[in-house]
Design a protein around this motif. Structure first.
Motif, short mmCIF file in Angstrom:
data_model
loop_
_atom_site.label_atom_id
_atom_site.label_comp_id
_atom_site.label_asym_id
_atom_site.label_seq_id
_atom_site.Cartn_x
_atom_site.Cartn_y
_atom_site.Cartn_z
N THR A 36 -10.44 -13.13 19.03
CA THR A 36 -11.22 -12.24 18.15
C THR A 36 -10.85 -12.34 16.67
OG1 THR A 36 -9.56 -10.45 18.10
CG2 THR A 36 -11.18 -10.40 19.93
N PRO A 37 -11.65 -12.07 15.88
CA PRO A 37 -11.52 -12.28 14.31
C PRO A 37 -10.26 -11.45 13.87
CG PRO A 37 -13.86 -11.84 14.57
CD PRO A 37 -12.97 -11.67 16.08
N GLY A 38 -10.08 -10.33 14.40
CA GLY A 38 -8.66 -9.47 14.25
C GLY A 38 -7.46 -10.25 14.74
N ALA A 39 -7.49 -10.85 15.99
CA ALA A 39 -6.54 -11.62 16.57
C ALA A 39 -6.18 -12.74 15.62
CB ALA A 39 -6.60 -12.03 17.69
N LEU A 40 -7.07 -13.60 15.13
CA LEU A 40 -7.15 -14.82 14.34
C LEU A 40 -6.29 -14.31 12.86
CD1 LEU A 40 -10.17 -17.03 14.49
CD2 LEU A 40 -7.93 -17.50 15.16
N LEU A 41 -6.82 -13.03 12.44
CA LEU A 41 -5.92 -12.67 11.21
C LEU A 41 -4.39 -12.23 11.41
CD1 LEU A 41 -8.75 -10.26 9.67
CD2 LEU A 41 -8.34 -12.77 8.97
N ALA A 42 -4.22 -11.65 12.68
CA ALA A 42 -2.82 -11.51 13.12
C ALA A 42 -2.20 -12.85 13.01
CB ALA A 42 -2.77 -10.62 14.36
N MET A 43 -2.73 -13.62 13.73
CA MET A 43 -2.08 -15.05 13.74
C MET A 43 -1.63 -15.59 12.38
SD MET A 43 -3.70 -17.02 16.97
CE MET A 43 -4.89 -15.80 18.09
N ALA A 44 -2.59 -15.65 11.70
CA ALA A 44 -2.40 -16.08 10.14
C ALA A 44 -1.22 -15.55 9.70
CB ALA A 44 -3.80 -15.90 9.36
N HIS A 82 -18.44 -22.69 18.21
CA HIS A 82 -18.97 -21.88 19.12
C HIS A 82 -18.26 -20.83 19.61
CE1 HIS A 82 -21.51 -21.39 23.04
NE2 HIS A 82 -20.15 -21.41 23.63
N GLN A 83 -17.07 -20.95 19.45
CA GLN A 83 -15.92 -19.90 20.03
C GLN A 83 -14.78 -19.73 19.15
OE1 GLN A 83 -14.74 -20.84 24.01
NE2 GLN A 83 -13.63 -19.10 24.21
N LEU A 84 -14.10 -18.82 18.75
CA LEU A 84 -12.91 -18.84 17.97
C LEU A 84 -11.66 -19.23 18.52
CD1 LEU A 84 -13.49 -15.26 16.37
CD2 LEU A 84 -13.95 -17.46 15.54
N THR A 85 -10.90 -19.99 18.13
CA THR A 85 -9.67 -20.79 18.71
C THR A 85 -8.75 -20.33 18.01
OG1 THR A 85 -10.14 -22.61 17.69
CG2 THR A 85 -11.10 -22.42 19.94
N PRO A 86 -7.38 -20.36 18.45
CA PRO A 86 -6.30 -20.11 17.61
C PRO A 86 -5.90 -21.20 16.54
CG PRO A 86 -5.71 -19.93 19.86
CD PRO A 86 -7.15 -20.37 19.86
N GLU A 87 -6.52 -22.30 16.45
CA GLU A 87 -6.31 -23.37 15.63
C GLU A 87 -6.91 -22.58 14.14
OE1 GLU A 87 -5.68 -25.05 19.69
OE2 GLU A 87 -7.38 -23.82 18.37
N LEU A 88 -7.82 -22.12 14.14
CA LEU A 88 -8.52 -21.56 12.97
C LEU A 88 -7.80 -20.54 12.08
CD1 LEU A 88 -11.99 -20.60 14.57
CD2 LEU A 88 -11.53 -22.56 12.77
N SER A 89 -6.56 -20.22 12.78
CA SER A 89 -5.60 -19.08 11.86
C SER A 89 -4.99 -20.13 10.94
CB SER A 89 -4.55 -18.51 12.86
OG SER A 89 -3.95 -19.66 13.66
N GLY A 90 -4.64 -21.26 10.89
CA GLY A 90 -4.10 -22.02 9.72
C GLY A 90 -5.15 -22.19 8.54
N MET A 91 -6.18 -22.34 8.89
CA MET A 91 -7.31 -22.60 7.87
C MET A 91 -7.44 -21.17 7.21
SD MET A 91 -11.37 -23.61 8.17
CE MET A 91 -10.87 -24.95 9.20
N ILE A 92 -7.44 -20.04 8.00
CA ILE A 92 -7.80 -18.93 7.46
C ILE A 92 -6.70 -18.29 6.61
CG2 ILE A 92 -7.58 -16.10 8.18
CD1 ILE A 92 -9.39 -17.12 10.48
N SER A 93 -5.42 -18.60 6.86
CA SER A 93 -4.33 -18.38 6.12
C SER A 93 -4.27 -18.99 4.75
CB SER A 93 -2.71 -18.76 6.73
OG SER A 93 -2.63 -20.21 6.55
N GLU A 94 -5.22 -20.15 4.49
CA GLU A 94 -5.14 -20.60 3.12
C GLU A 94 -6.24 -20.40 2.31
OE1 GLU A 94 -5.42 -24.74 4.51
OE2 GLU A 94 -3.21 -24.84 5.15
N VAL A 95 -7.40 -19.69 2.59
CA VAL A 95 -8.35 -19.37 2.09
C VAL A 95 -8.26 -17.98 1.04
CG1 VAL A 95 -9.92 -20.58 3.41
CG2 VAL A 95 -9.62 -18.24 3.72
N GLY A 96 -9.13 -17.68 0.13
CA GLY A 96 -9.22 -16.38 -0.68
C GLY A 96 -9.48 -15.36 -0.03
N GLN A 97 -10.55 -15.67 0.80
CA GLN A 97 -11.15 -14.64 1.81
C GLN A 97 -12.12 -15.20 2.81
OE1 GLN A 97 -13.80 -12.03 -0.57
NE2 GLN A 97 -15.25 -13.61 -1.02
#
Length: 113
Positions: A55-63, A7-22
């Motif tokens: 934001t998506p960009g902020a999550l990518l930066a956190m990753a 429902h909402q982007l949270t900082p915890e998603l950055s770990g998962m994002i860092s592990e995927v191919g895209q």
């Protein structure tokens, strides 16, 4: 491939994002043409000081900052007709959903660079 619905982007998603191919973020947007589907690349964007907006960009930066890796990332948007609370989609947006899904599926088949 995996699908995560939130429902909402949270900082915890950055770990998962860092592990995927895209990663492909899918979201509604306010646009001039309801039902318009757009797919475009995005990159890390450091949040403003004191901002709690994720934001998506902020999550990518956190990753990158927290986990040392940011995968190629893309945003798929569907322009909404109305953002009032309702349980149904407007006709132009409902027609755009299969188009958006086909874009994501086709994109997911592409080789990761």
């Amino acid at each position: 491939s995996s699908l995560v619905t939130v429902h909402q982007l949270t900082p915890e998603l950055s770990g998962m994002i860092s592990e995927v191919g895209q990663v492909i973020f899918v979201d509604a947007t306010a646009g001039n043409s309801p039902g318009e589907v757009e797919l475009f690349p995005i990159g890390p964007v450091t949040a403003r000081a004191g901002s709690h907006e994720t934001t998506p960009g902020a999550l990518l930066a956190m990753a990158v900052e927290l986990f040392g890796r940011c995968p190629p990332a893309f945003m798929l948007t569907i322009s909404g007709a109305s953002f009032e609370l309702t349980e149904t989609l407007s006709p132009p947006v409902a027609e755009a959903v299969p188009v958006a899904v086909s874009h994501v599926l086709e994109f997911a088949k592409r080789p990761i660079l």
